[in-house]
Design a protein around this motif. Structure first.
Motif, PDB file in Angstrom:
ATOM      1  N   VAL A 123       0.863  -1.188   0.000  1.00  0.00           N
ATOM      2  CA  VAL A 123       0.000   0.000   0.000  1.00  0.00           C
ATOM      3  C   VAL A 123       0.895   1.234   0.000  1.00  0.00           C
ATOM      4  O   VAL A 123       1.797   1.367   0.832  1.00  0.00           O
ATOM      5  CB  VAL A 123      -0.927   0.024   1.234  1.00  0.00           C
ATOM      6  CG1 VAL A 123      -1.866   1.212   1.154  1.00  0.00           C
ATOM      7  CG2 VAL A 123      -1.711  -1.276   1.325  1.00  0.00           C
ATOM      8  N   ALA A 124       0.660   2.143  -0.935  1.00  0.00           N
ATOM      9  CA  ALA A 124       1.504   3.327  -1.062  1.00  0.00           C
ATOM     10  C   ALA A 124       0.698   4.468  -1.668  1.00  0.00           C
ATOM     11  O   ALA A 124      -0.436   4.276  -2.122  1.00  0.00           O
ATOM     12  CB  ALA A 124       2.719   3.026  -1.938  1.00  0.00           C
ATOM     13  N   VAL A 125       1.300   5.646  -1.652  1.00  0.00           N
ATOM     14  CA  VAL A 125       0.684   6.814  -2.266  1.00  0.00           C
ATOM     15  C   VAL A 125       1.108   6.865  -3.723  1.00  0.00           C
ATOM     16  O   VAL A 125       2.304   6.862  -4.041  1.00  0.00           O
ATOM     17  CB  VAL A 125       1.121   8.109  -1.549  1.00  0.00           C
ATOM     18  CG1 VAL A 125       0.488   9.318  -2.215  1.00  0.00           C
ATOM     19  CG2 VAL A 125       0.734   8.041  -0.082  1.00  0.00           C
ATOM     20  N   LEU A 138       9.084   6.016 -10.777  1.00  0.00           N
ATOM     21  CA  LEU A 138       9.111   6.809  -9.563  1.00  0.00           C
ATOM     22  C   LEU A 138       9.484   5.935  -8.365  1.00  0.00           C
ATOM     23  O   LEU A 138       9.670   4.728  -8.481  1.00  0.00           O
ATOM     24  CB  LEU A 138       7.743   7.470  -9.355  1.00  0.00           C
ATOM     25  CG  LEU A 138       7.232   8.277 -10.563  1.00  0.00           C
ATOM     26  CD1 LEU A 138       5.914   8.943 -10.222  1.00  0.00           C
ATOM     27  CD2 LEU A 138       8.255   9.303 -11.017  1.00  0.00           C
ATOM     28  N   PHE A 139       9.574   6.588  -7.196  1.00  0.00           N
ATOM     29  CA  PHE A 139      10.040   5.916  -5.985  1.00  0.00           C
ATOM     30  C   PHE A 139       9.318   4.599  -5.744  1.00  0.00           C
ATOM     31  O   PHE A 139       9.949   3.543  -5.605  1.00  0.00           O
ATOM     32  CB  PHE A 139       9.858   6.860  -4.787  1.00  0.00           C
ATOM     33  CG  PHE A 139      10.061   6.207  -3.453  1.00  0.00           C
ATOM     34  CD1 PHE A 139      11.347   5.961  -2.978  1.00  0.00           C
ATOM     35  CD2 PHE A 139       8.984   5.835  -2.660  1.00  0.00           C
ATOM     36  CE1 PHE A 139      11.551   5.349  -1.741  1.00  0.00           C
ATOM     37  CE2 PHE A 139       9.171   5.230  -1.437  1.00  0.00           C
ATOM     38  CZ  PHE A 139      10.469   4.984  -0.975  1.00  0.00           C
ATOM     39  N   LEU A 177       8.602  -1.384  -5.652  1.00  0.00           N
ATOM     40  CA  LEU A 177       7.831  -2.558  -6.060  1.00  0.00           C
ATOM     41  C   LEU A 177       8.708  -3.584  -6.766  1.00  0.00           C
ATOM     42  O   LEU A 177       8.575  -4.793  -6.538  1.00  0.00           O
ATOM     43  CB  LEU A 177       6.676  -2.137  -6.969  1.00  0.00           C
ATOM     44  CG  LEU A 177       5.866  -3.259  -7.620  1.00  0.00           C
ATOM     45  CD1 LEU A 177       5.234  -4.157  -6.570  1.00  0.00           C
ATOM     46  CD2 LEU A 177       4.804  -2.682  -8.553  1.00  0.00           C
ATOM     47  N   ARG A 178       9.607  -3.117  -7.606  1.00  0.00           N
ATOM     48  CA  ARG A 178      10.511  -4.053  -8.274  1.00  0.00           C
ATOM     49  C   ARG A 178      11.341  -4.833  -7.254  1.00  0.00           C
ATOM     50  O   ARG A 178      11.598  -6.028  -7.427  1.00  0.00           O
ATOM     51  CB  ARG A 178      11.443  -3.287  -9.220  1.00  0.00           C
ATOM     52  CG  ARG A 178      10.740  -2.771 -10.470  1.00  0.00           C
ATOM     53  CD  ARG A 178      11.736  -2.123 -11.407  1.00  0.00           C
ATOM     54  NE  ARG A 178      11.157  -1.875 -12.719  1.00  0.00           N
ATOM     55  CZ  ARG A 178      11.854  -1.609 -13.813  1.00  0.00           C
ATOM     56  NH1 ARG A 178      13.180  -1.566 -13.745  1.00  0.00           N
ATOM     57  NH2 ARG A 178      11.260  -1.392 -14.962  1.00  0.00           N
ATOM     58  N   GLY A 179      11.762  -4.140  -6.196  1.00  0.00           N
ATOM     59  CA  GLY A 179      12.503  -4.826  -5.149  1.00  0.00           C
ATOM     60  C   GLY A 179      11.646  -5.817  -4.385  1.00  0.00           C
ATOM     61  O   GLY A 179      12.105  -6.919  -4.047  1.00  0.00           O
ATOM     62  N   ARG A 222      15.144   0.026  -4.879  1.00  0.00           N
ATOM     63  CA  ARG A 222      14.823  -1.397  -5.057  1.00  0.00           C
ATOM     64  C   ARG A 222      15.269  -2.211  -3.842  1.00  0.00           C
ATOM     65  O   ARG A 222      14.567  -3.129  -3.418  1.00  0.00           O
ATOM     66  CB  ARG A 222      15.475  -1.931  -6.325  1.00  0.00           C
ATOM     67  CG  ARG A 222      14.907  -1.335  -7.601  1.00  0.00           C
ATOM     68  CD  ARG A 222      15.417  -2.060  -8.829  1.00  0.00           C
ATOM     69  NE  ARG A 222      15.056  -1.326 -10.041  1.00  0.00           N
ATOM     70  CZ  ARG A 222      15.296  -1.751 -11.271  1.00  0.00           C
ATOM     71  NH1 ARG A 222      15.911  -2.920 -11.452  1.00  0.00           N
ATOM     72  NH2 ARG A 222      14.957  -1.021 -12.314  1.00  0.00           N
ATOM     73  N   LEU A 223      16.440  -1.876  -3.316  1.00  0.00           N
ATOM     74  CA  LEU A 223      16.925  -2.605  -2.144  1.00  0.00           C
ATOM     75  C   LEU A 223      16.013  -2.377  -0.945  1.00  0.00           C
ATOM     76  O   LEU A 223      15.800  -3.296  -0.137  1.00  0.00           O
ATOM     77  CB  LEU A 223      18.354  -2.172  -1.812  1.00  0.00           C
ATOM     78  CG  LEU A 223      19.043  -2.952  -0.690  1.00  0.00           C
ATOM     79  CD1 LEU A 223      19.111  -4.445  -1.012  1.00  0.00           C
ATOM     80  CD2 LEU A 223      20.436  -2.395  -0.434  1.00  0.00           C
TER      81      LEU A 223
END
Length: 365
Positions: A78-80, A95-96, A101-103, A317-318
């Motif tokens: 869950v994120a903005v 974006l951030f 999410l990829r991480g 990502r980390l």
């Protein structure tokens, strides 16, 4: 809960999935696959895991395996999505939260689990807790980013399902928290502009006050400037971590007499910095000859600008990978002590600050 119980009189206290993973030198996801008899494990790796279990004197708990089989094998994120009006920067760049999410997907892919993503827009933040309550019924654990809920609400959610926080630092809540060293990164940017480029009038374009990272970076900016006699804060603008915020801040600055313009603009994130650079250049103000600009994040787009953006890199990502790995460990063993981890930031020197291209290349930016 995934747990282990003593296999004989030599065992003293229950060991966790994490203990076995550490002893075998593998991930908790790999241990789980071995325990549940899944095929996607190399023979040599499976042997190491089984040897570690035997060496510890433990065997898988049958009740825990039965519970594991009833898991949903889904993690919630869950994120903005966006805190301000979108421009082409927000539409076209990673974006951030997209990098996070990829991480997150890396350890889930190893385990064969899925991620349920819920992006909240600014107008939906007031209903965030109700939304997260619904999500908690559909997942085995939740990763919550950027200070969406207050500590009391987070405590209620944690009583329902394991949670891990990213870029949120609630006071009084025992939780696993992962973030970047905002203070070091912002201080490094300010010191570089003052000590290397002689900046004396520094303007700051902040993120929204409700975002924990934004508060930390703004506080670090003010403290860093105050620590340099002869330098002063030339003003601040509270933005929304969006390119439009950088544009609006510069338009406000352009209403001042030219002699009162800052000689450096430090921004709360790269999107803001990109918007500021565009507006400065459109007004005929040269970057960096007239005003140096520094961002925060190190989005891929930042290196492609003219001039390339000097920025503070955070390992997005980390962050996602570490937070998700810890959440999987907590799902396996809810008794784990809470962990707070600050990942290091890095100042990436390019040309928007005033450094020549040769120095930018030498810095690895």
């Amino acid at each position: 809960m995934e747990s282990y119980r003593p296999g004989g009189p030599g065992g003293s206290s229950a060991s966790t999935l994490y203990d076995v993973a550490r002893a075998a030198g593998v991930s908790t996801a790999t241990v789980s696959r071995v325990v549940h008899g899944q095929d996607r494990v190399r023979l040599s790796t499976r042997r190491r895991v089984l040897d570690a279990i035997e060496a510890l004197g433990y065997v898988p708990d049958g009740a825990a395996q039965s519970l594991a089989q009833r898991r949903k094998e889904v993690i919630g994120l869950v994120a903005v999505e966006s805190r301000g009006p979108e421009t082409d920067v927000e539409r076209e760049a990673f974006l951030f939260i997209e990098e996070v999410l990829r991480g997150v997907e890396r350890p889930l892919g190893d385990l064969g689990w899925s991620v349920l993503i819920s992006f909240l827009r600014g107008s939906g933040l007031g209903r965030a807790y109700q939304r997260m309550q619904k999500i908690s019924a559909k997942v085995d654990g939740m990763i919550i980013a950027e200070g969406i809920a207050d500590p009391e609400q987070l405590a209620l959610l944690a009583a329902r399902v394991p949670i891990t926080l990213i870029a949120a630092y609630p006071v009084g809540l025992d939780a696993d928290v992962f973030g970047v060293d905002n203070r070091w990164g912002t201080t490094a940017a300010v010191c570089h502009m003052i000590e290397e480029h002689g900046s004396t009038r520094l303007f700051y374009i902040a993120g929204p006050a409700e975002a924990p990272d934004a508060r930390e970076r703004r506080s670090a900016f003010e403290e860093a400037v105050a620590g340099h006699p002869g330098a002063a804060v030339a003003g601040t603008f509270e933005g929304r971590f969006a390119a439009i915020s950088g544009q609006q801040a510069v338009r406000e600055l352009l209403g001042r007499p030219r002699a009162e313009l800052p000689d450096a603009i430090i921004c709360g994130n790269d999107q803001t910095a990109i918007g500021a650079m565009r507006e400065l250049q459109a007004a005929g103000i040269r970057v960096p000859a007239d005003v140096g600009v520094v961002g925060f994040d190190d989005m891929h787009l930042s290196a492609l600008l003219t001039p390339p953006l000097t920025t503070v890199r955070q390992p997005m990502r980390l962050l996602g990978e570490r937070a998700c790995s810890r959440l999987l460990e907590r799902i396996a063993d809810p008794s784990l002590p809470p962990r707070t981890e600050r990942l290091p930031a890095e100042l990436i020197i390019r040309e928007s600050c005033g450094c020549p291209p040769a120095q930018a290349r030498a810095s690895g930016g």
